[in-house]
Design a protein around this motif. Structure first.
Motif, PDB file in Angstrom:
ATOM      1  N   ARG A  58       0.806  -1.235  -0.004  1.00 42.17           N
ATOM      2  CA  ARG A  58       0.092   0.001   0.147  1.00 42.17           C
ATOM      3  C   ARG A  58       1.015   1.245   0.015  1.00 42.17           C
ATOM      4  O   ARG A  58       0.489   2.380  -0.860  1.00 42.17           O
ATOM      5  N   ILE A  59       1.956   1.240   0.785  1.00 46.31           N
ATOM      6  CA  ILE A  59       2.785   2.486   0.724  1.00 46.31           C
ATOM      7  C   ILE A  59       3.356   2.721  -0.770  1.00 46.31           C
ATOM      8  O   ILE A  59       3.524   3.695  -1.102  1.00 46.31           O
ATOM      9  N   ALA A  60       3.793   1.539  -1.233  1.00 49.28           N
ATOM     10  CA  ALA A  60       4.488   1.397  -2.589  1.00 49.28           C
ATOM     11  C   ALA A  60       3.566   1.937  -3.794  1.00 49.28           C
ATOM     12  O   ALA A  60       3.866   2.822  -4.639  1.00 49.28           O
ATOM     13  N   ILE A  61       2.248   1.609  -3.499  1.00 47.17           N
ATOM     14  CA  ILE A  61       1.162   1.980  -4.462  1.00 47.17           C
ATOM     15  C   ILE A  61       0.872   3.594  -4.322  1.00 47.17           C
ATOM     16  O   ILE A  61       0.604   4.491  -5.099  1.00 47.17           O
ATOM     17  N   ALA A  62       0.956   3.879  -3.024  1.00 54.10           N
ATOM     18  CA  ALA A  62       0.633   5.565  -2.636  1.00 54.10           C
ATOM     19  C   ALA A  62       1.809   6.395  -2.993  1.00 54.10           C
ATOM     20  O   ALA A  62       1.483   7.471  -3.926  1.00 54.10           O
ATOM     21  N   LYS A  63       3.018   5.803  -3.042  1.00 52.37           N
ATOM     22  CA  LYS A  63       4.166   6.492  -3.540  1.00 52.37           C
ATOM     23  C   LYS A  63       4.139   6.703  -4.909  1.00 52.37           C
ATOM     24  O   LYS A  63       4.405   7.758  -5.612  1.00 52.37           O
ATOM     25  N   TYR A 107       1.845   9.767   3.046  1.00 56.96           N
ATOM     26  CA  TYR A 107       2.424   9.813   4.571  1.00 56.96           C
ATOM     27  C   TYR A 107       1.281   9.020   5.555  1.00 56.96           C
ATOM     28  O   TYR A 107       1.689   8.695   6.647  1.00 56.96           O
ATOM     29  N   MET A 108       0.077   9.040   5.002  1.00 56.37           N
ATOM     30  CA  MET A 108      -1.011   8.417   5.798  1.00 56.37           C
ATOM     31  C   MET A 108      -0.680   7.012   5.897  1.00 56.37           C
ATOM     32  O   MET A 108      -0.623   6.231   6.880  1.00 56.37           O
TER      33      MET A 108
END
Length: 134
Positions: A56-61, A75-76
């Motif tokens: 999920r962090i990689a997708i948001a990035k 950041y969330m």
């Protein structure tokens, strides 16, 4: 579970020479505490959840890099929050936080609003404004 049946599988803690405190019953049936190095099902579940969070962090990035969402979204995820948690930290309605995910809306936010987000993420306003993808 009985005290002598507490699992001692190889887990996340066994590599660090640590043990987890768990509850068990003694020979009289009374609750007591025992130490465990790990339990395989728990280790698997924890590894899966950490993997999912990393995805999920990689997708948001990637979405921030493609200007699809604002750095607030990244950041969330990075701080392991959801909309409800973040909105309570910044003191805003959830719909308003979601609106701040839009890059055009984010670009117009005041420093006082950005400060609330920066404090929640434990970063500076400059880090929030100038998102770096390392």
């Amino acid at each position: 579970m009985k005290k002598d049946e507490v699992p001692q599988d190889k887990g996340n803690l066994s590599n660090k020479n640590m043990k987890e405190l768990v509850y068990a019953t003694d020979e009289k049936g009374n609750y007591t505490t025992a130490l465990s190095t790990g339990w395989e099902p728990k280790t698997i579940a924890l590894s899966n959840s950490i993997e999912e969070i990393s995805e999920r962090i990689a997708i948001a990035k990637a979405q921030v890099e493609n200007n699809e969402v604002s750095p607030i979204c990244y950041y969330m995820e990075f701080c392991r929050m959801d909309i409800g948690v973040l909105s309570s930290y910044v003191g805003m309605w959830q719909w308003r936080v979601k609106r701040h995910f839009k890059p055009r809306v984010f670009a117009r936010l005041s420093d006082s609003i950005l400060e609330k987000y920066a404090e929640s993420f434990n970063i500076t306003i400059e880090e929030l404004k100038n998102f770096k993808t390392n």
